[in-house]
Design an enzyme around this catalytic site. Structure first.
Site, mmCIF file in Angstrom:
data_model
loop_
_atom_site.group_PDB
_atom_site.id
_atom_site.type_symbol
_atom_site.label_atom_id
_atom_site.label_comp_id
_atom_site.label_asym_id
_atom_site.label_seq_id
_atom_site.Cartn_x
_atom_site.Cartn_y
_atom_site.Cartn_z
ATOM 1 N N GLY B 30 16.730 -17.481 30.715
ATOM 2 C CA GLY B 30 15.659 -16.556 30.358
ATOM 3 C C GLY B 30 14.275 -16.996 30.793
ATOM 4 O O GLY B 30 13.327 -16.225 30.714
ATOM 5 N N CYS B 239 31.706 13.893 28.448
ATOM 6 C CA CYS B 239 32.504 13.097 29.363
ATOM 7 C C CYS B 239 32.198 13.517 30.796
ATOM 8 O O CYS B 239 31.556 14.530 31.040
ATOM 9 C CB CYS B 239 33.992 13.265 29.064
ATOM 10 S SG CYS B 239 34.563 14.941 29.334
ATOM 11 N N CYS B 243 35.907 12.760 36.459
ATOM 12 C CA CYS B 243 37.044 11.904 36.104
ATOM 13 C C CYS B 243 37.366 11.959 34.620
ATOM 14 O O CYS B 243 38.362 11.395 34.173
ATOM 15 C CB CYS B 243 36.794 10.467 36.537
ATOM 16 S SG CYS B 243 35.481 9.647 35.602
ATOM 17 N N CYS B 265 29.687 10.505 35.840
ATOM 18 C CA CYS B 265 29.528 9.045 35.818
ATOM 19 C C CYS B 265 28.335 8.638 36.672
ATOM 20 O O CYS B 265 28.184 9.115 37.793
ATOM 21 C CB CYS B 265 30.755 8.355 36.392
ATOM 22 S SG CYS B 265 32.172 8.370 35.313
ATOM 23 N N CYS B 271 33.834 5.894 39.009
ATOM 24 C CA CYS B 271 34.332 7.266 38.951
ATOM 25 C C CYS B 271 35.415 7.479 40.009
ATOM 26 O O CYS B 271 36.480 8.025 39.746
ATOM 27 C CB CYS B 271 33.174 8.223 39.166
ATOM 28 S SG CYS B 271 33.499 9.918 38.699
#
Lengths: 281, 284
Positions: B30, B239, B243, B265, B271
């Protein structure tokens, strides 16, 4: 010693110089310096051997002409400046056994965030001018470890109403506020985590008289209510007379006189203090 | 492969310098390590930080994947792939699981990464406290003193103004309980993927000349408040229209002709892989 006699803040032999110093000005003879300035190497001795104690619930005033090292002293106390030498102790930090000025910068940060509050003469120094007023107060609370928005908002609103800023303006940035309001937001911020020590550096300078009076009133009542110890710097003897229990007089980086405020104002001993008191309108 | 250039475009000294900074970054998770960002044949701010990391690390055996906002075929991704393959001759792939080095802009792929992979993220602004404190000198001190109230304060301000934390991307994270880090502008959805990730994650900012890293299995916590917990973007009940995937990061698209909203996607190769599997299953 009984409990109430233990000072909250104790400063011993604090020195702050700007510049390296040379053989000429390290010489303890009084004529080596012009006021607090060395003409050979250009070093300025801003604070010389300053020592004082602040007791619980006490207001300690510091007066002096401009350039006498008052603000430098305050900056040293709040770790805005590194001290050249000296010791400082806070009774609630490590039982008052650790010298503050020798702590790591992380620890200094902790002391600033948890044990102190400071109000600067210039609100620009103490506030994030573009962030909301409530955000400014939250900053101090976040720094002291709070992670609860609801609690911080409630506390911030409570403080803002205490300093007479309408709650509906809490989300406004201080840049939209007048100087007096900014100063009051600063006070609210400094008080937010209920620090045992509050440092006030010329809080009322530059404010008009009625706002001055209300700000002073506010400080006095908050101090009574929360029993905070205050170190108050001012060149205005009226402010000192009204607020301070005890007063130090600084000249050229040194404390030349100290005592109860009444004593200092009624019966000044040092020539500088005499002229200061006599020039009071 | 273009032999006019040294392998992977840079001379060996430059690559070594970048790798040295990378090693330091991995050693201090970091922490932003400064490095001598090189001149590149693409402009600063176009992924030069990520590209320099990729070029300094890549070997002949590596397989490279480059994505830009989840897409393997956007202009930026294609030109970076061209440059790297031109100067190294390494294999290029779209399949996340086949790649050994994945350079990405603004996304972490949907397919979970494994311990043999390195994810390189391109970073525009590596300093999470920059908006709060404009001076680099000061922010360095703040990091050193672990003084991160500014990072929380910015989130607090958002809650005050808009009622919730409004970081769309680049939501600051705490790395291994020590440094607050800008995770590059990945959506909040991807922040949780960084936590305890099996792969090494490297972040490079070419314009700002900083490299930082999240080593494998590092604890990453997104900053939040007790009463305003951190939340990723939610795609509940939605969704992908191609796909059918759920629980992935979806793009919202509007059909201009019908005005209908649909979702797809964001990770195009993911996808594609799902669609290929469906097709294979259908043929058998």
């Amino acid at each position: 010693m009984t409990e109430f006699e233990v000072p909250v803040l104790s400063i011993k032999n604090l020195n702050k110089q700007f510049g390296p110093g040379c053989d000429h000005c390290r010489n303890p003879e009084p004529m080596a310096l012009i006021k607090n300035y060395c003409s050979v190497c250009g070093t300025v001795y801003a604070c010389r051997d300053v020592s004082f104690d602040v007791y619980p619930g006490e207001v300690l005033g510091i007066v002096g002409e401009s350039g006498s090292g008052k603000s430098t002293l305050m900056q040293c106390l709040y770790f805005d400046q590194e001290t050249t030498s000296g010791e400082g102790y806070i009774s609630s930090y490590q039982n008052g056994l650790k010298n503050l000025f020798e702590e790591s910068s992380q620890q200094k940060r902790y002391i600033r965030n948890h044990l102190m509050g400071k109000v600067y003469q210039n609100p620009l120094l103490g506030l994030k001018i573009d962030f909301s007023s409530i955000g400014n107060i939250a900053e101090k609370l976040i720094a002291a470890g709070s992670r609860n928005v609801g609690m911080m908002e409630a506390r911030g609103s409570e403080l803002l109403s205490k300093v007479n800023i309408p709650v509906h303006r809490r989300k406004e940035a201080p840049k939209n506020f007048s100087g007096g309001m900014q100063q009051r937001v600063q006070i609210a911020k400094a008080l937010s985590n209920q620090p045992p020590i509050l440092l006030l550096d010329e809080v009322t300078t530059g404010l008009d008289l009625s706002v001055q009076a209300s700000v002073l009133d506010l400080i006095k009542s908050l101090q009574r209510e929360m029993n905070i110890s205050i170190v108050l710097v001012s060149h205005d003897l009226g402010v000192i007379r009204m607020l301070a229990d005890r007063t130090l007089v600084m000249l050229e980086g040194q404390v030349i006189e100290q005592g109860l405020t009444d004593q200092i104002l009624e019966d000044p001993q040092a020539p500088f203090t005499q002229s200061l008191v006599h020039s009071l309108l | 492969m273009n032999t006019a250039y040294n392998f992977a475009f840079f001379d060996e000294g430059s690559k070594r310098e970048i790798r040295r900074a990378t090693l330091k970054a991995i050693a201090i998770p970091g922490y932003q390590v400064p490095f001598a960002s090189r001149e590149m044949p693409i402009g600063r701010g176009w992924g030069t930080g990520g590209l320099q990391l990729t070029l300094s690390l890549i070997g002949k055996e590596d397989v490279l994947k480059v994505i830009d906002q989840g897409s393997d075929e956007s202009v930026n991704a294609v030109s970076i792939k061209k440059l790297v393959s031109d100067t190294t001759g390494v294999q290029i792939t779209d399949h996340t699981s086949r790649a050994t080095i994945i350079q990405s802009r603004h996304r972490i792929p949907e397919v979970p990464l494994n311990k043999d992979q390195i994810l390189v993220l391109q970073v525009p602004l590596p300093e999470p406290l920059r908006y709060f404190e404009p001076s680099e000198h000061e922010t360095k001190k703040l990091h050193a003193e672990k003084e991160y109230s500014g990072a929380w304060l910015m989130l607090f301000e958002q809650i005050m103004k808009y009622g919730s934390m409004t970081t769309g991307a680049d939501h600051p994270v705490m790395v291994h309980d020590r440094y607050v880090m800008a995770p590059s502008p990945i959506p909040r959805f991807d922040n949780s993927k960084m936590n305890e990730n099996e792969a090494l994650i490297l972040l490079g900012a070419g314009r700002e000349k900083k490299i930082y890293a999240v080593p494998p299995f590092t604890k990453i916590v997104s900053l939040d408040f007790e009463d305003y917990p951190f939340e990723g973007e939610s795609f509940d009940g939605k969704c992908c229209r191609l796909c059918g995937s759920e629980g992935v990061f979806l793009d919202e698209l509007i059909d201009e002709a019908t005005g209908e909203t649909y979702y797809q996607c964001n990770d195009t190769s993911y996808c594609c892989e799902i669609l290929n599997e469906v097709e294979k299953a259908g043929v058998n």
